[in-house]
Design a protein around this motif. Structure first.
Motif, mmCIF file in Angstrom:
data_model
loop_
_atom_site.group_PDB
_atom_site.id
_atom_site.type_symbol
_atom_site.label_atom_id
_atom_site.label_comp_id
_atom_site.label_asym_id
_atom_site.label_seq_id
_atom_site.Cartn_x
_atom_site.Cartn_y
_atom_site.Cartn_z
ATOM 1 N N TRP A 224 -1.251 -7.814 10.801
ATOM 2 C CA TRP A 224 -2.310 -8.156 9.861
ATOM 3 C C TRP A 224 -2.797 -6.885 9.181
ATOM 4 O O TRP A 224 -3.007 -5.875 9.825
ATOM 5 C CB TRP A 224 -3.475 -8.779 10.616
ATOM 6 C CG TRP A 224 -4.286 -9.724 9.809
ATOM 7 C CD1 TRP A 224 -5.035 -9.423 8.717
ATOM 8 C CD2 TRP A 224 -4.448 -11.115 10.034
ATOM 9 N NE1 TRP A 224 -5.665 -10.540 8.253
ATOM 10 C CE2 TRP A 224 -5.319 -11.595 9.040
ATOM 11 C CE3 TRP A 224 -3.958 -12.005 10.971
ATOM 12 C CZ2 TRP A 224 -5.707 -12.921 8.966
ATOM 13 C CZ3 TRP A 224 -4.348 -13.309 10.896
ATOM 14 C CH2 TRP A 224 -5.210 -13.767 9.897
ATOM 15 N N GLU A 225 -3.011 -6.965 7.873
ATOM 16 C CA GLU A 225 -3.546 -5.824 7.137
ATOM 17 C C GLU A 225 -5.069 -5.859 7.208
ATOM 18 O O GLU A 225 -5.698 -6.854 6.881
ATOM 19 C CB GLU A 225 -3.085 -5.874 5.683
ATOM 20 C CG GLU A 225 -3.479 -4.670 4.888
ATOM 21 C CD GLU A 225 -2.890 -4.674 3.495
ATOM 22 O OE1 GLU A 225 -3.203 -3.743 2.744
ATOM 23 O OE2 GLU A 225 -2.132 -5.607 3.152
ATOM 24 N N ILE A 226 -5.652 -4.736 7.656
ATOM 25 C CA ILE A 226 -7.100 -4.645 7.836
ATOM 26 C C ILE A 226 -7.592 -3.412 7.087
ATOM 27 O O ILE A 226 -7.053 -2.320 7.250
ATOM 28 C CB ILE A 226 -7.479 -4.538 9.331
ATOM 29 C CG1 ILE A 226 -6.952 -5.743 10.111
ATOM 30 C CG2 ILE A 226 -8.987 -4.395 9.491
ATOM 31 C CD1 ILE A 226 -7.085 -5.621 11.613
ATOM 32 N N CYS B 112 -15.612 6.766 4.669
ATOM 33 C CA CYS B 112 -14.287 6.564 4.072
ATOM 34 C C CYS B 112 -13.777 5.144 4.309
ATOM 35 O O CYS B 112 -14.404 4.347 4.983
ATOM 36 C CB CYS B 112 -13.298 7.576 4.644
ATOM 37 S SG CYS B 112 -13.009 7.403 6.402
ATOM 38 N N PHE B 113 -12.616 4.883 3.732
ATOM 39 C CA PHE B 113 -11.889 3.641 3.982
ATOM 40 C C PHE B 113 -10.867 3.902 5.078
ATOM 41 O O PHE B 113 -10.219 4.945 5.097
ATOM 42 C CB PHE B 113 -11.143 3.177 2.720
ATOM 43 C CG PHE B 113 -12.019 2.552 1.693
ATOM 44 C CD1 PHE B 113 -12.301 1.199 1.736
ATOM 45 C CD2 PHE B 113 -12.567 3.307 0.681
ATOM 46 C CE1 PHE B 113 -13.107 0.607 0.785
ATOM 47 C CE2 PHE B 113 -13.377 2.736 -0.277
ATOM 48 C CZ PHE B 113 -13.647 1.376 -0.223
ATOM 49 N N HIS B 114 -10.727 2.958 5.982
ATOM 50 C CA HIS B 114 -9.684 3.012 7.011
ATOM 51 C C HIS B 114 -8.742 1.852 6.704
ATOM 52 O O HIS B 114 -9.173 0.695 6.722
ATOM 53 C CB HIS B 114 -10.285 2.850 8.407
ATOM 54 C CG HIS B 114 -11.346 3.849 8.723
ATOM 55 N ND1 HIS B 114 -11.064 5.040 9.348
ATOM 56 C CD2 HIS B 114 -12.686 3.836 8.492
ATOM 57 C CE1 HIS B 114 -12.188 5.715 9.510
ATOM 58 N NE2 HIS B 114 -13.180 5.001 8.992
ATOM 59 N N HIS B 115 -7.499 2.162 6.416
ATOM 60 C CA HIS B 115 -6.537 1.137 6.030
ATOM 61 C C HIS B 115 -5.490 1.011 7.131
ATOM 62 O O HIS B 115 -4.785 1.971 7.432
ATOM 63 C CB HIS B 115 -5.882 1.519 4.697
ATOM 64 C CG HIS B 115 -5.005 0.459 4.149
ATOM 65 N ND1 HIS B 115 -3.776 0.723 3.630
ATOM 66 C CD2 HIS B 115 -5.177 -0.883 4.036
ATOM 67 C CE1 HIS B 115 -3.218 -0.400 3.220
ATOM 68 N NE2 HIS B 115 -4.059 -1.383 3.462
ATOM 69 N N PHE B 116 -5.403 -0.163 7.716
ATOM 70 C CA PHE B 116 -4.459 -0.421 8.799
ATOM 71 C C PHE B 116 -3.465 -1.464 8.322
ATOM 72 O O PHE B 116 -3.834 -2.593 8.017
ATOM 73 C CB PHE B 116 -5.186 -0.941 10.043
ATOM 74 C CG PHE B 116 -6.281 -0.033 10.503
ATOM 75 C CD1 PHE B 116 -6.014 1.041 11.323
ATOM 76 C CD2 PHE B 116 -7.586 -0.251 10.099
ATOM 77 C CE1 PHE B 116 -7.023 1.876 11.755
ATOM 78 C CE2 PHE B 116 -8.609 0.574 10.515
ATOM 79 C CZ PHE B 116 -8.324 1.642 11.340
#
Length: 94
Positions: A73-75, A82-86
């Motif tokens: 899953w993209e989270i 900041c942005f944390h993109h998983f």
């Protein structure tokens, strides 16, 4: 998650309690609860967006990375700095 290989990092708990209580306190962090609610209430092909008004702790960062990998899953989590993109690319490993 612990059965899947996740180990809680209790150094982020600043209270003077035993290790078991520290693990329980880590389970109640707001971003983890928001991710669980998002996973059960959104369709699988959508990006899960989480916003919070505090900094994301290291354990929540590691747990979110693990959840993204486990669930494919993209989270995207936005905190104060900041942005944390998983986004898991596990399919590349298959």
């Amino acid at each position: 998650m612990e059965e899947g290989g996740y180990a809680p990092d209790t150094c982020w708990v600043l209270h003077d309690v035993d290790e078991e209580k520290k693990k329980q306190l880590l389970c109640c962090h707001s971003e983890k609860l928001a991710i669980v609610l998002g996973l059960i209430s959104t369709p699988p092909d959508t990006v899960l967006h989480i916003r919070k008004n505090l900094h994301m702790c290291g354990d929540c960062h590691a747990a979110t990375k693990f959840i993204s990998k486990l669930q494919w899953w993209e989270i995207v989590a936005r905190d104060t700095s900041c942005f944390h993109h998983f986004k898991d690319v596990m399919w590349l490993l298959l």
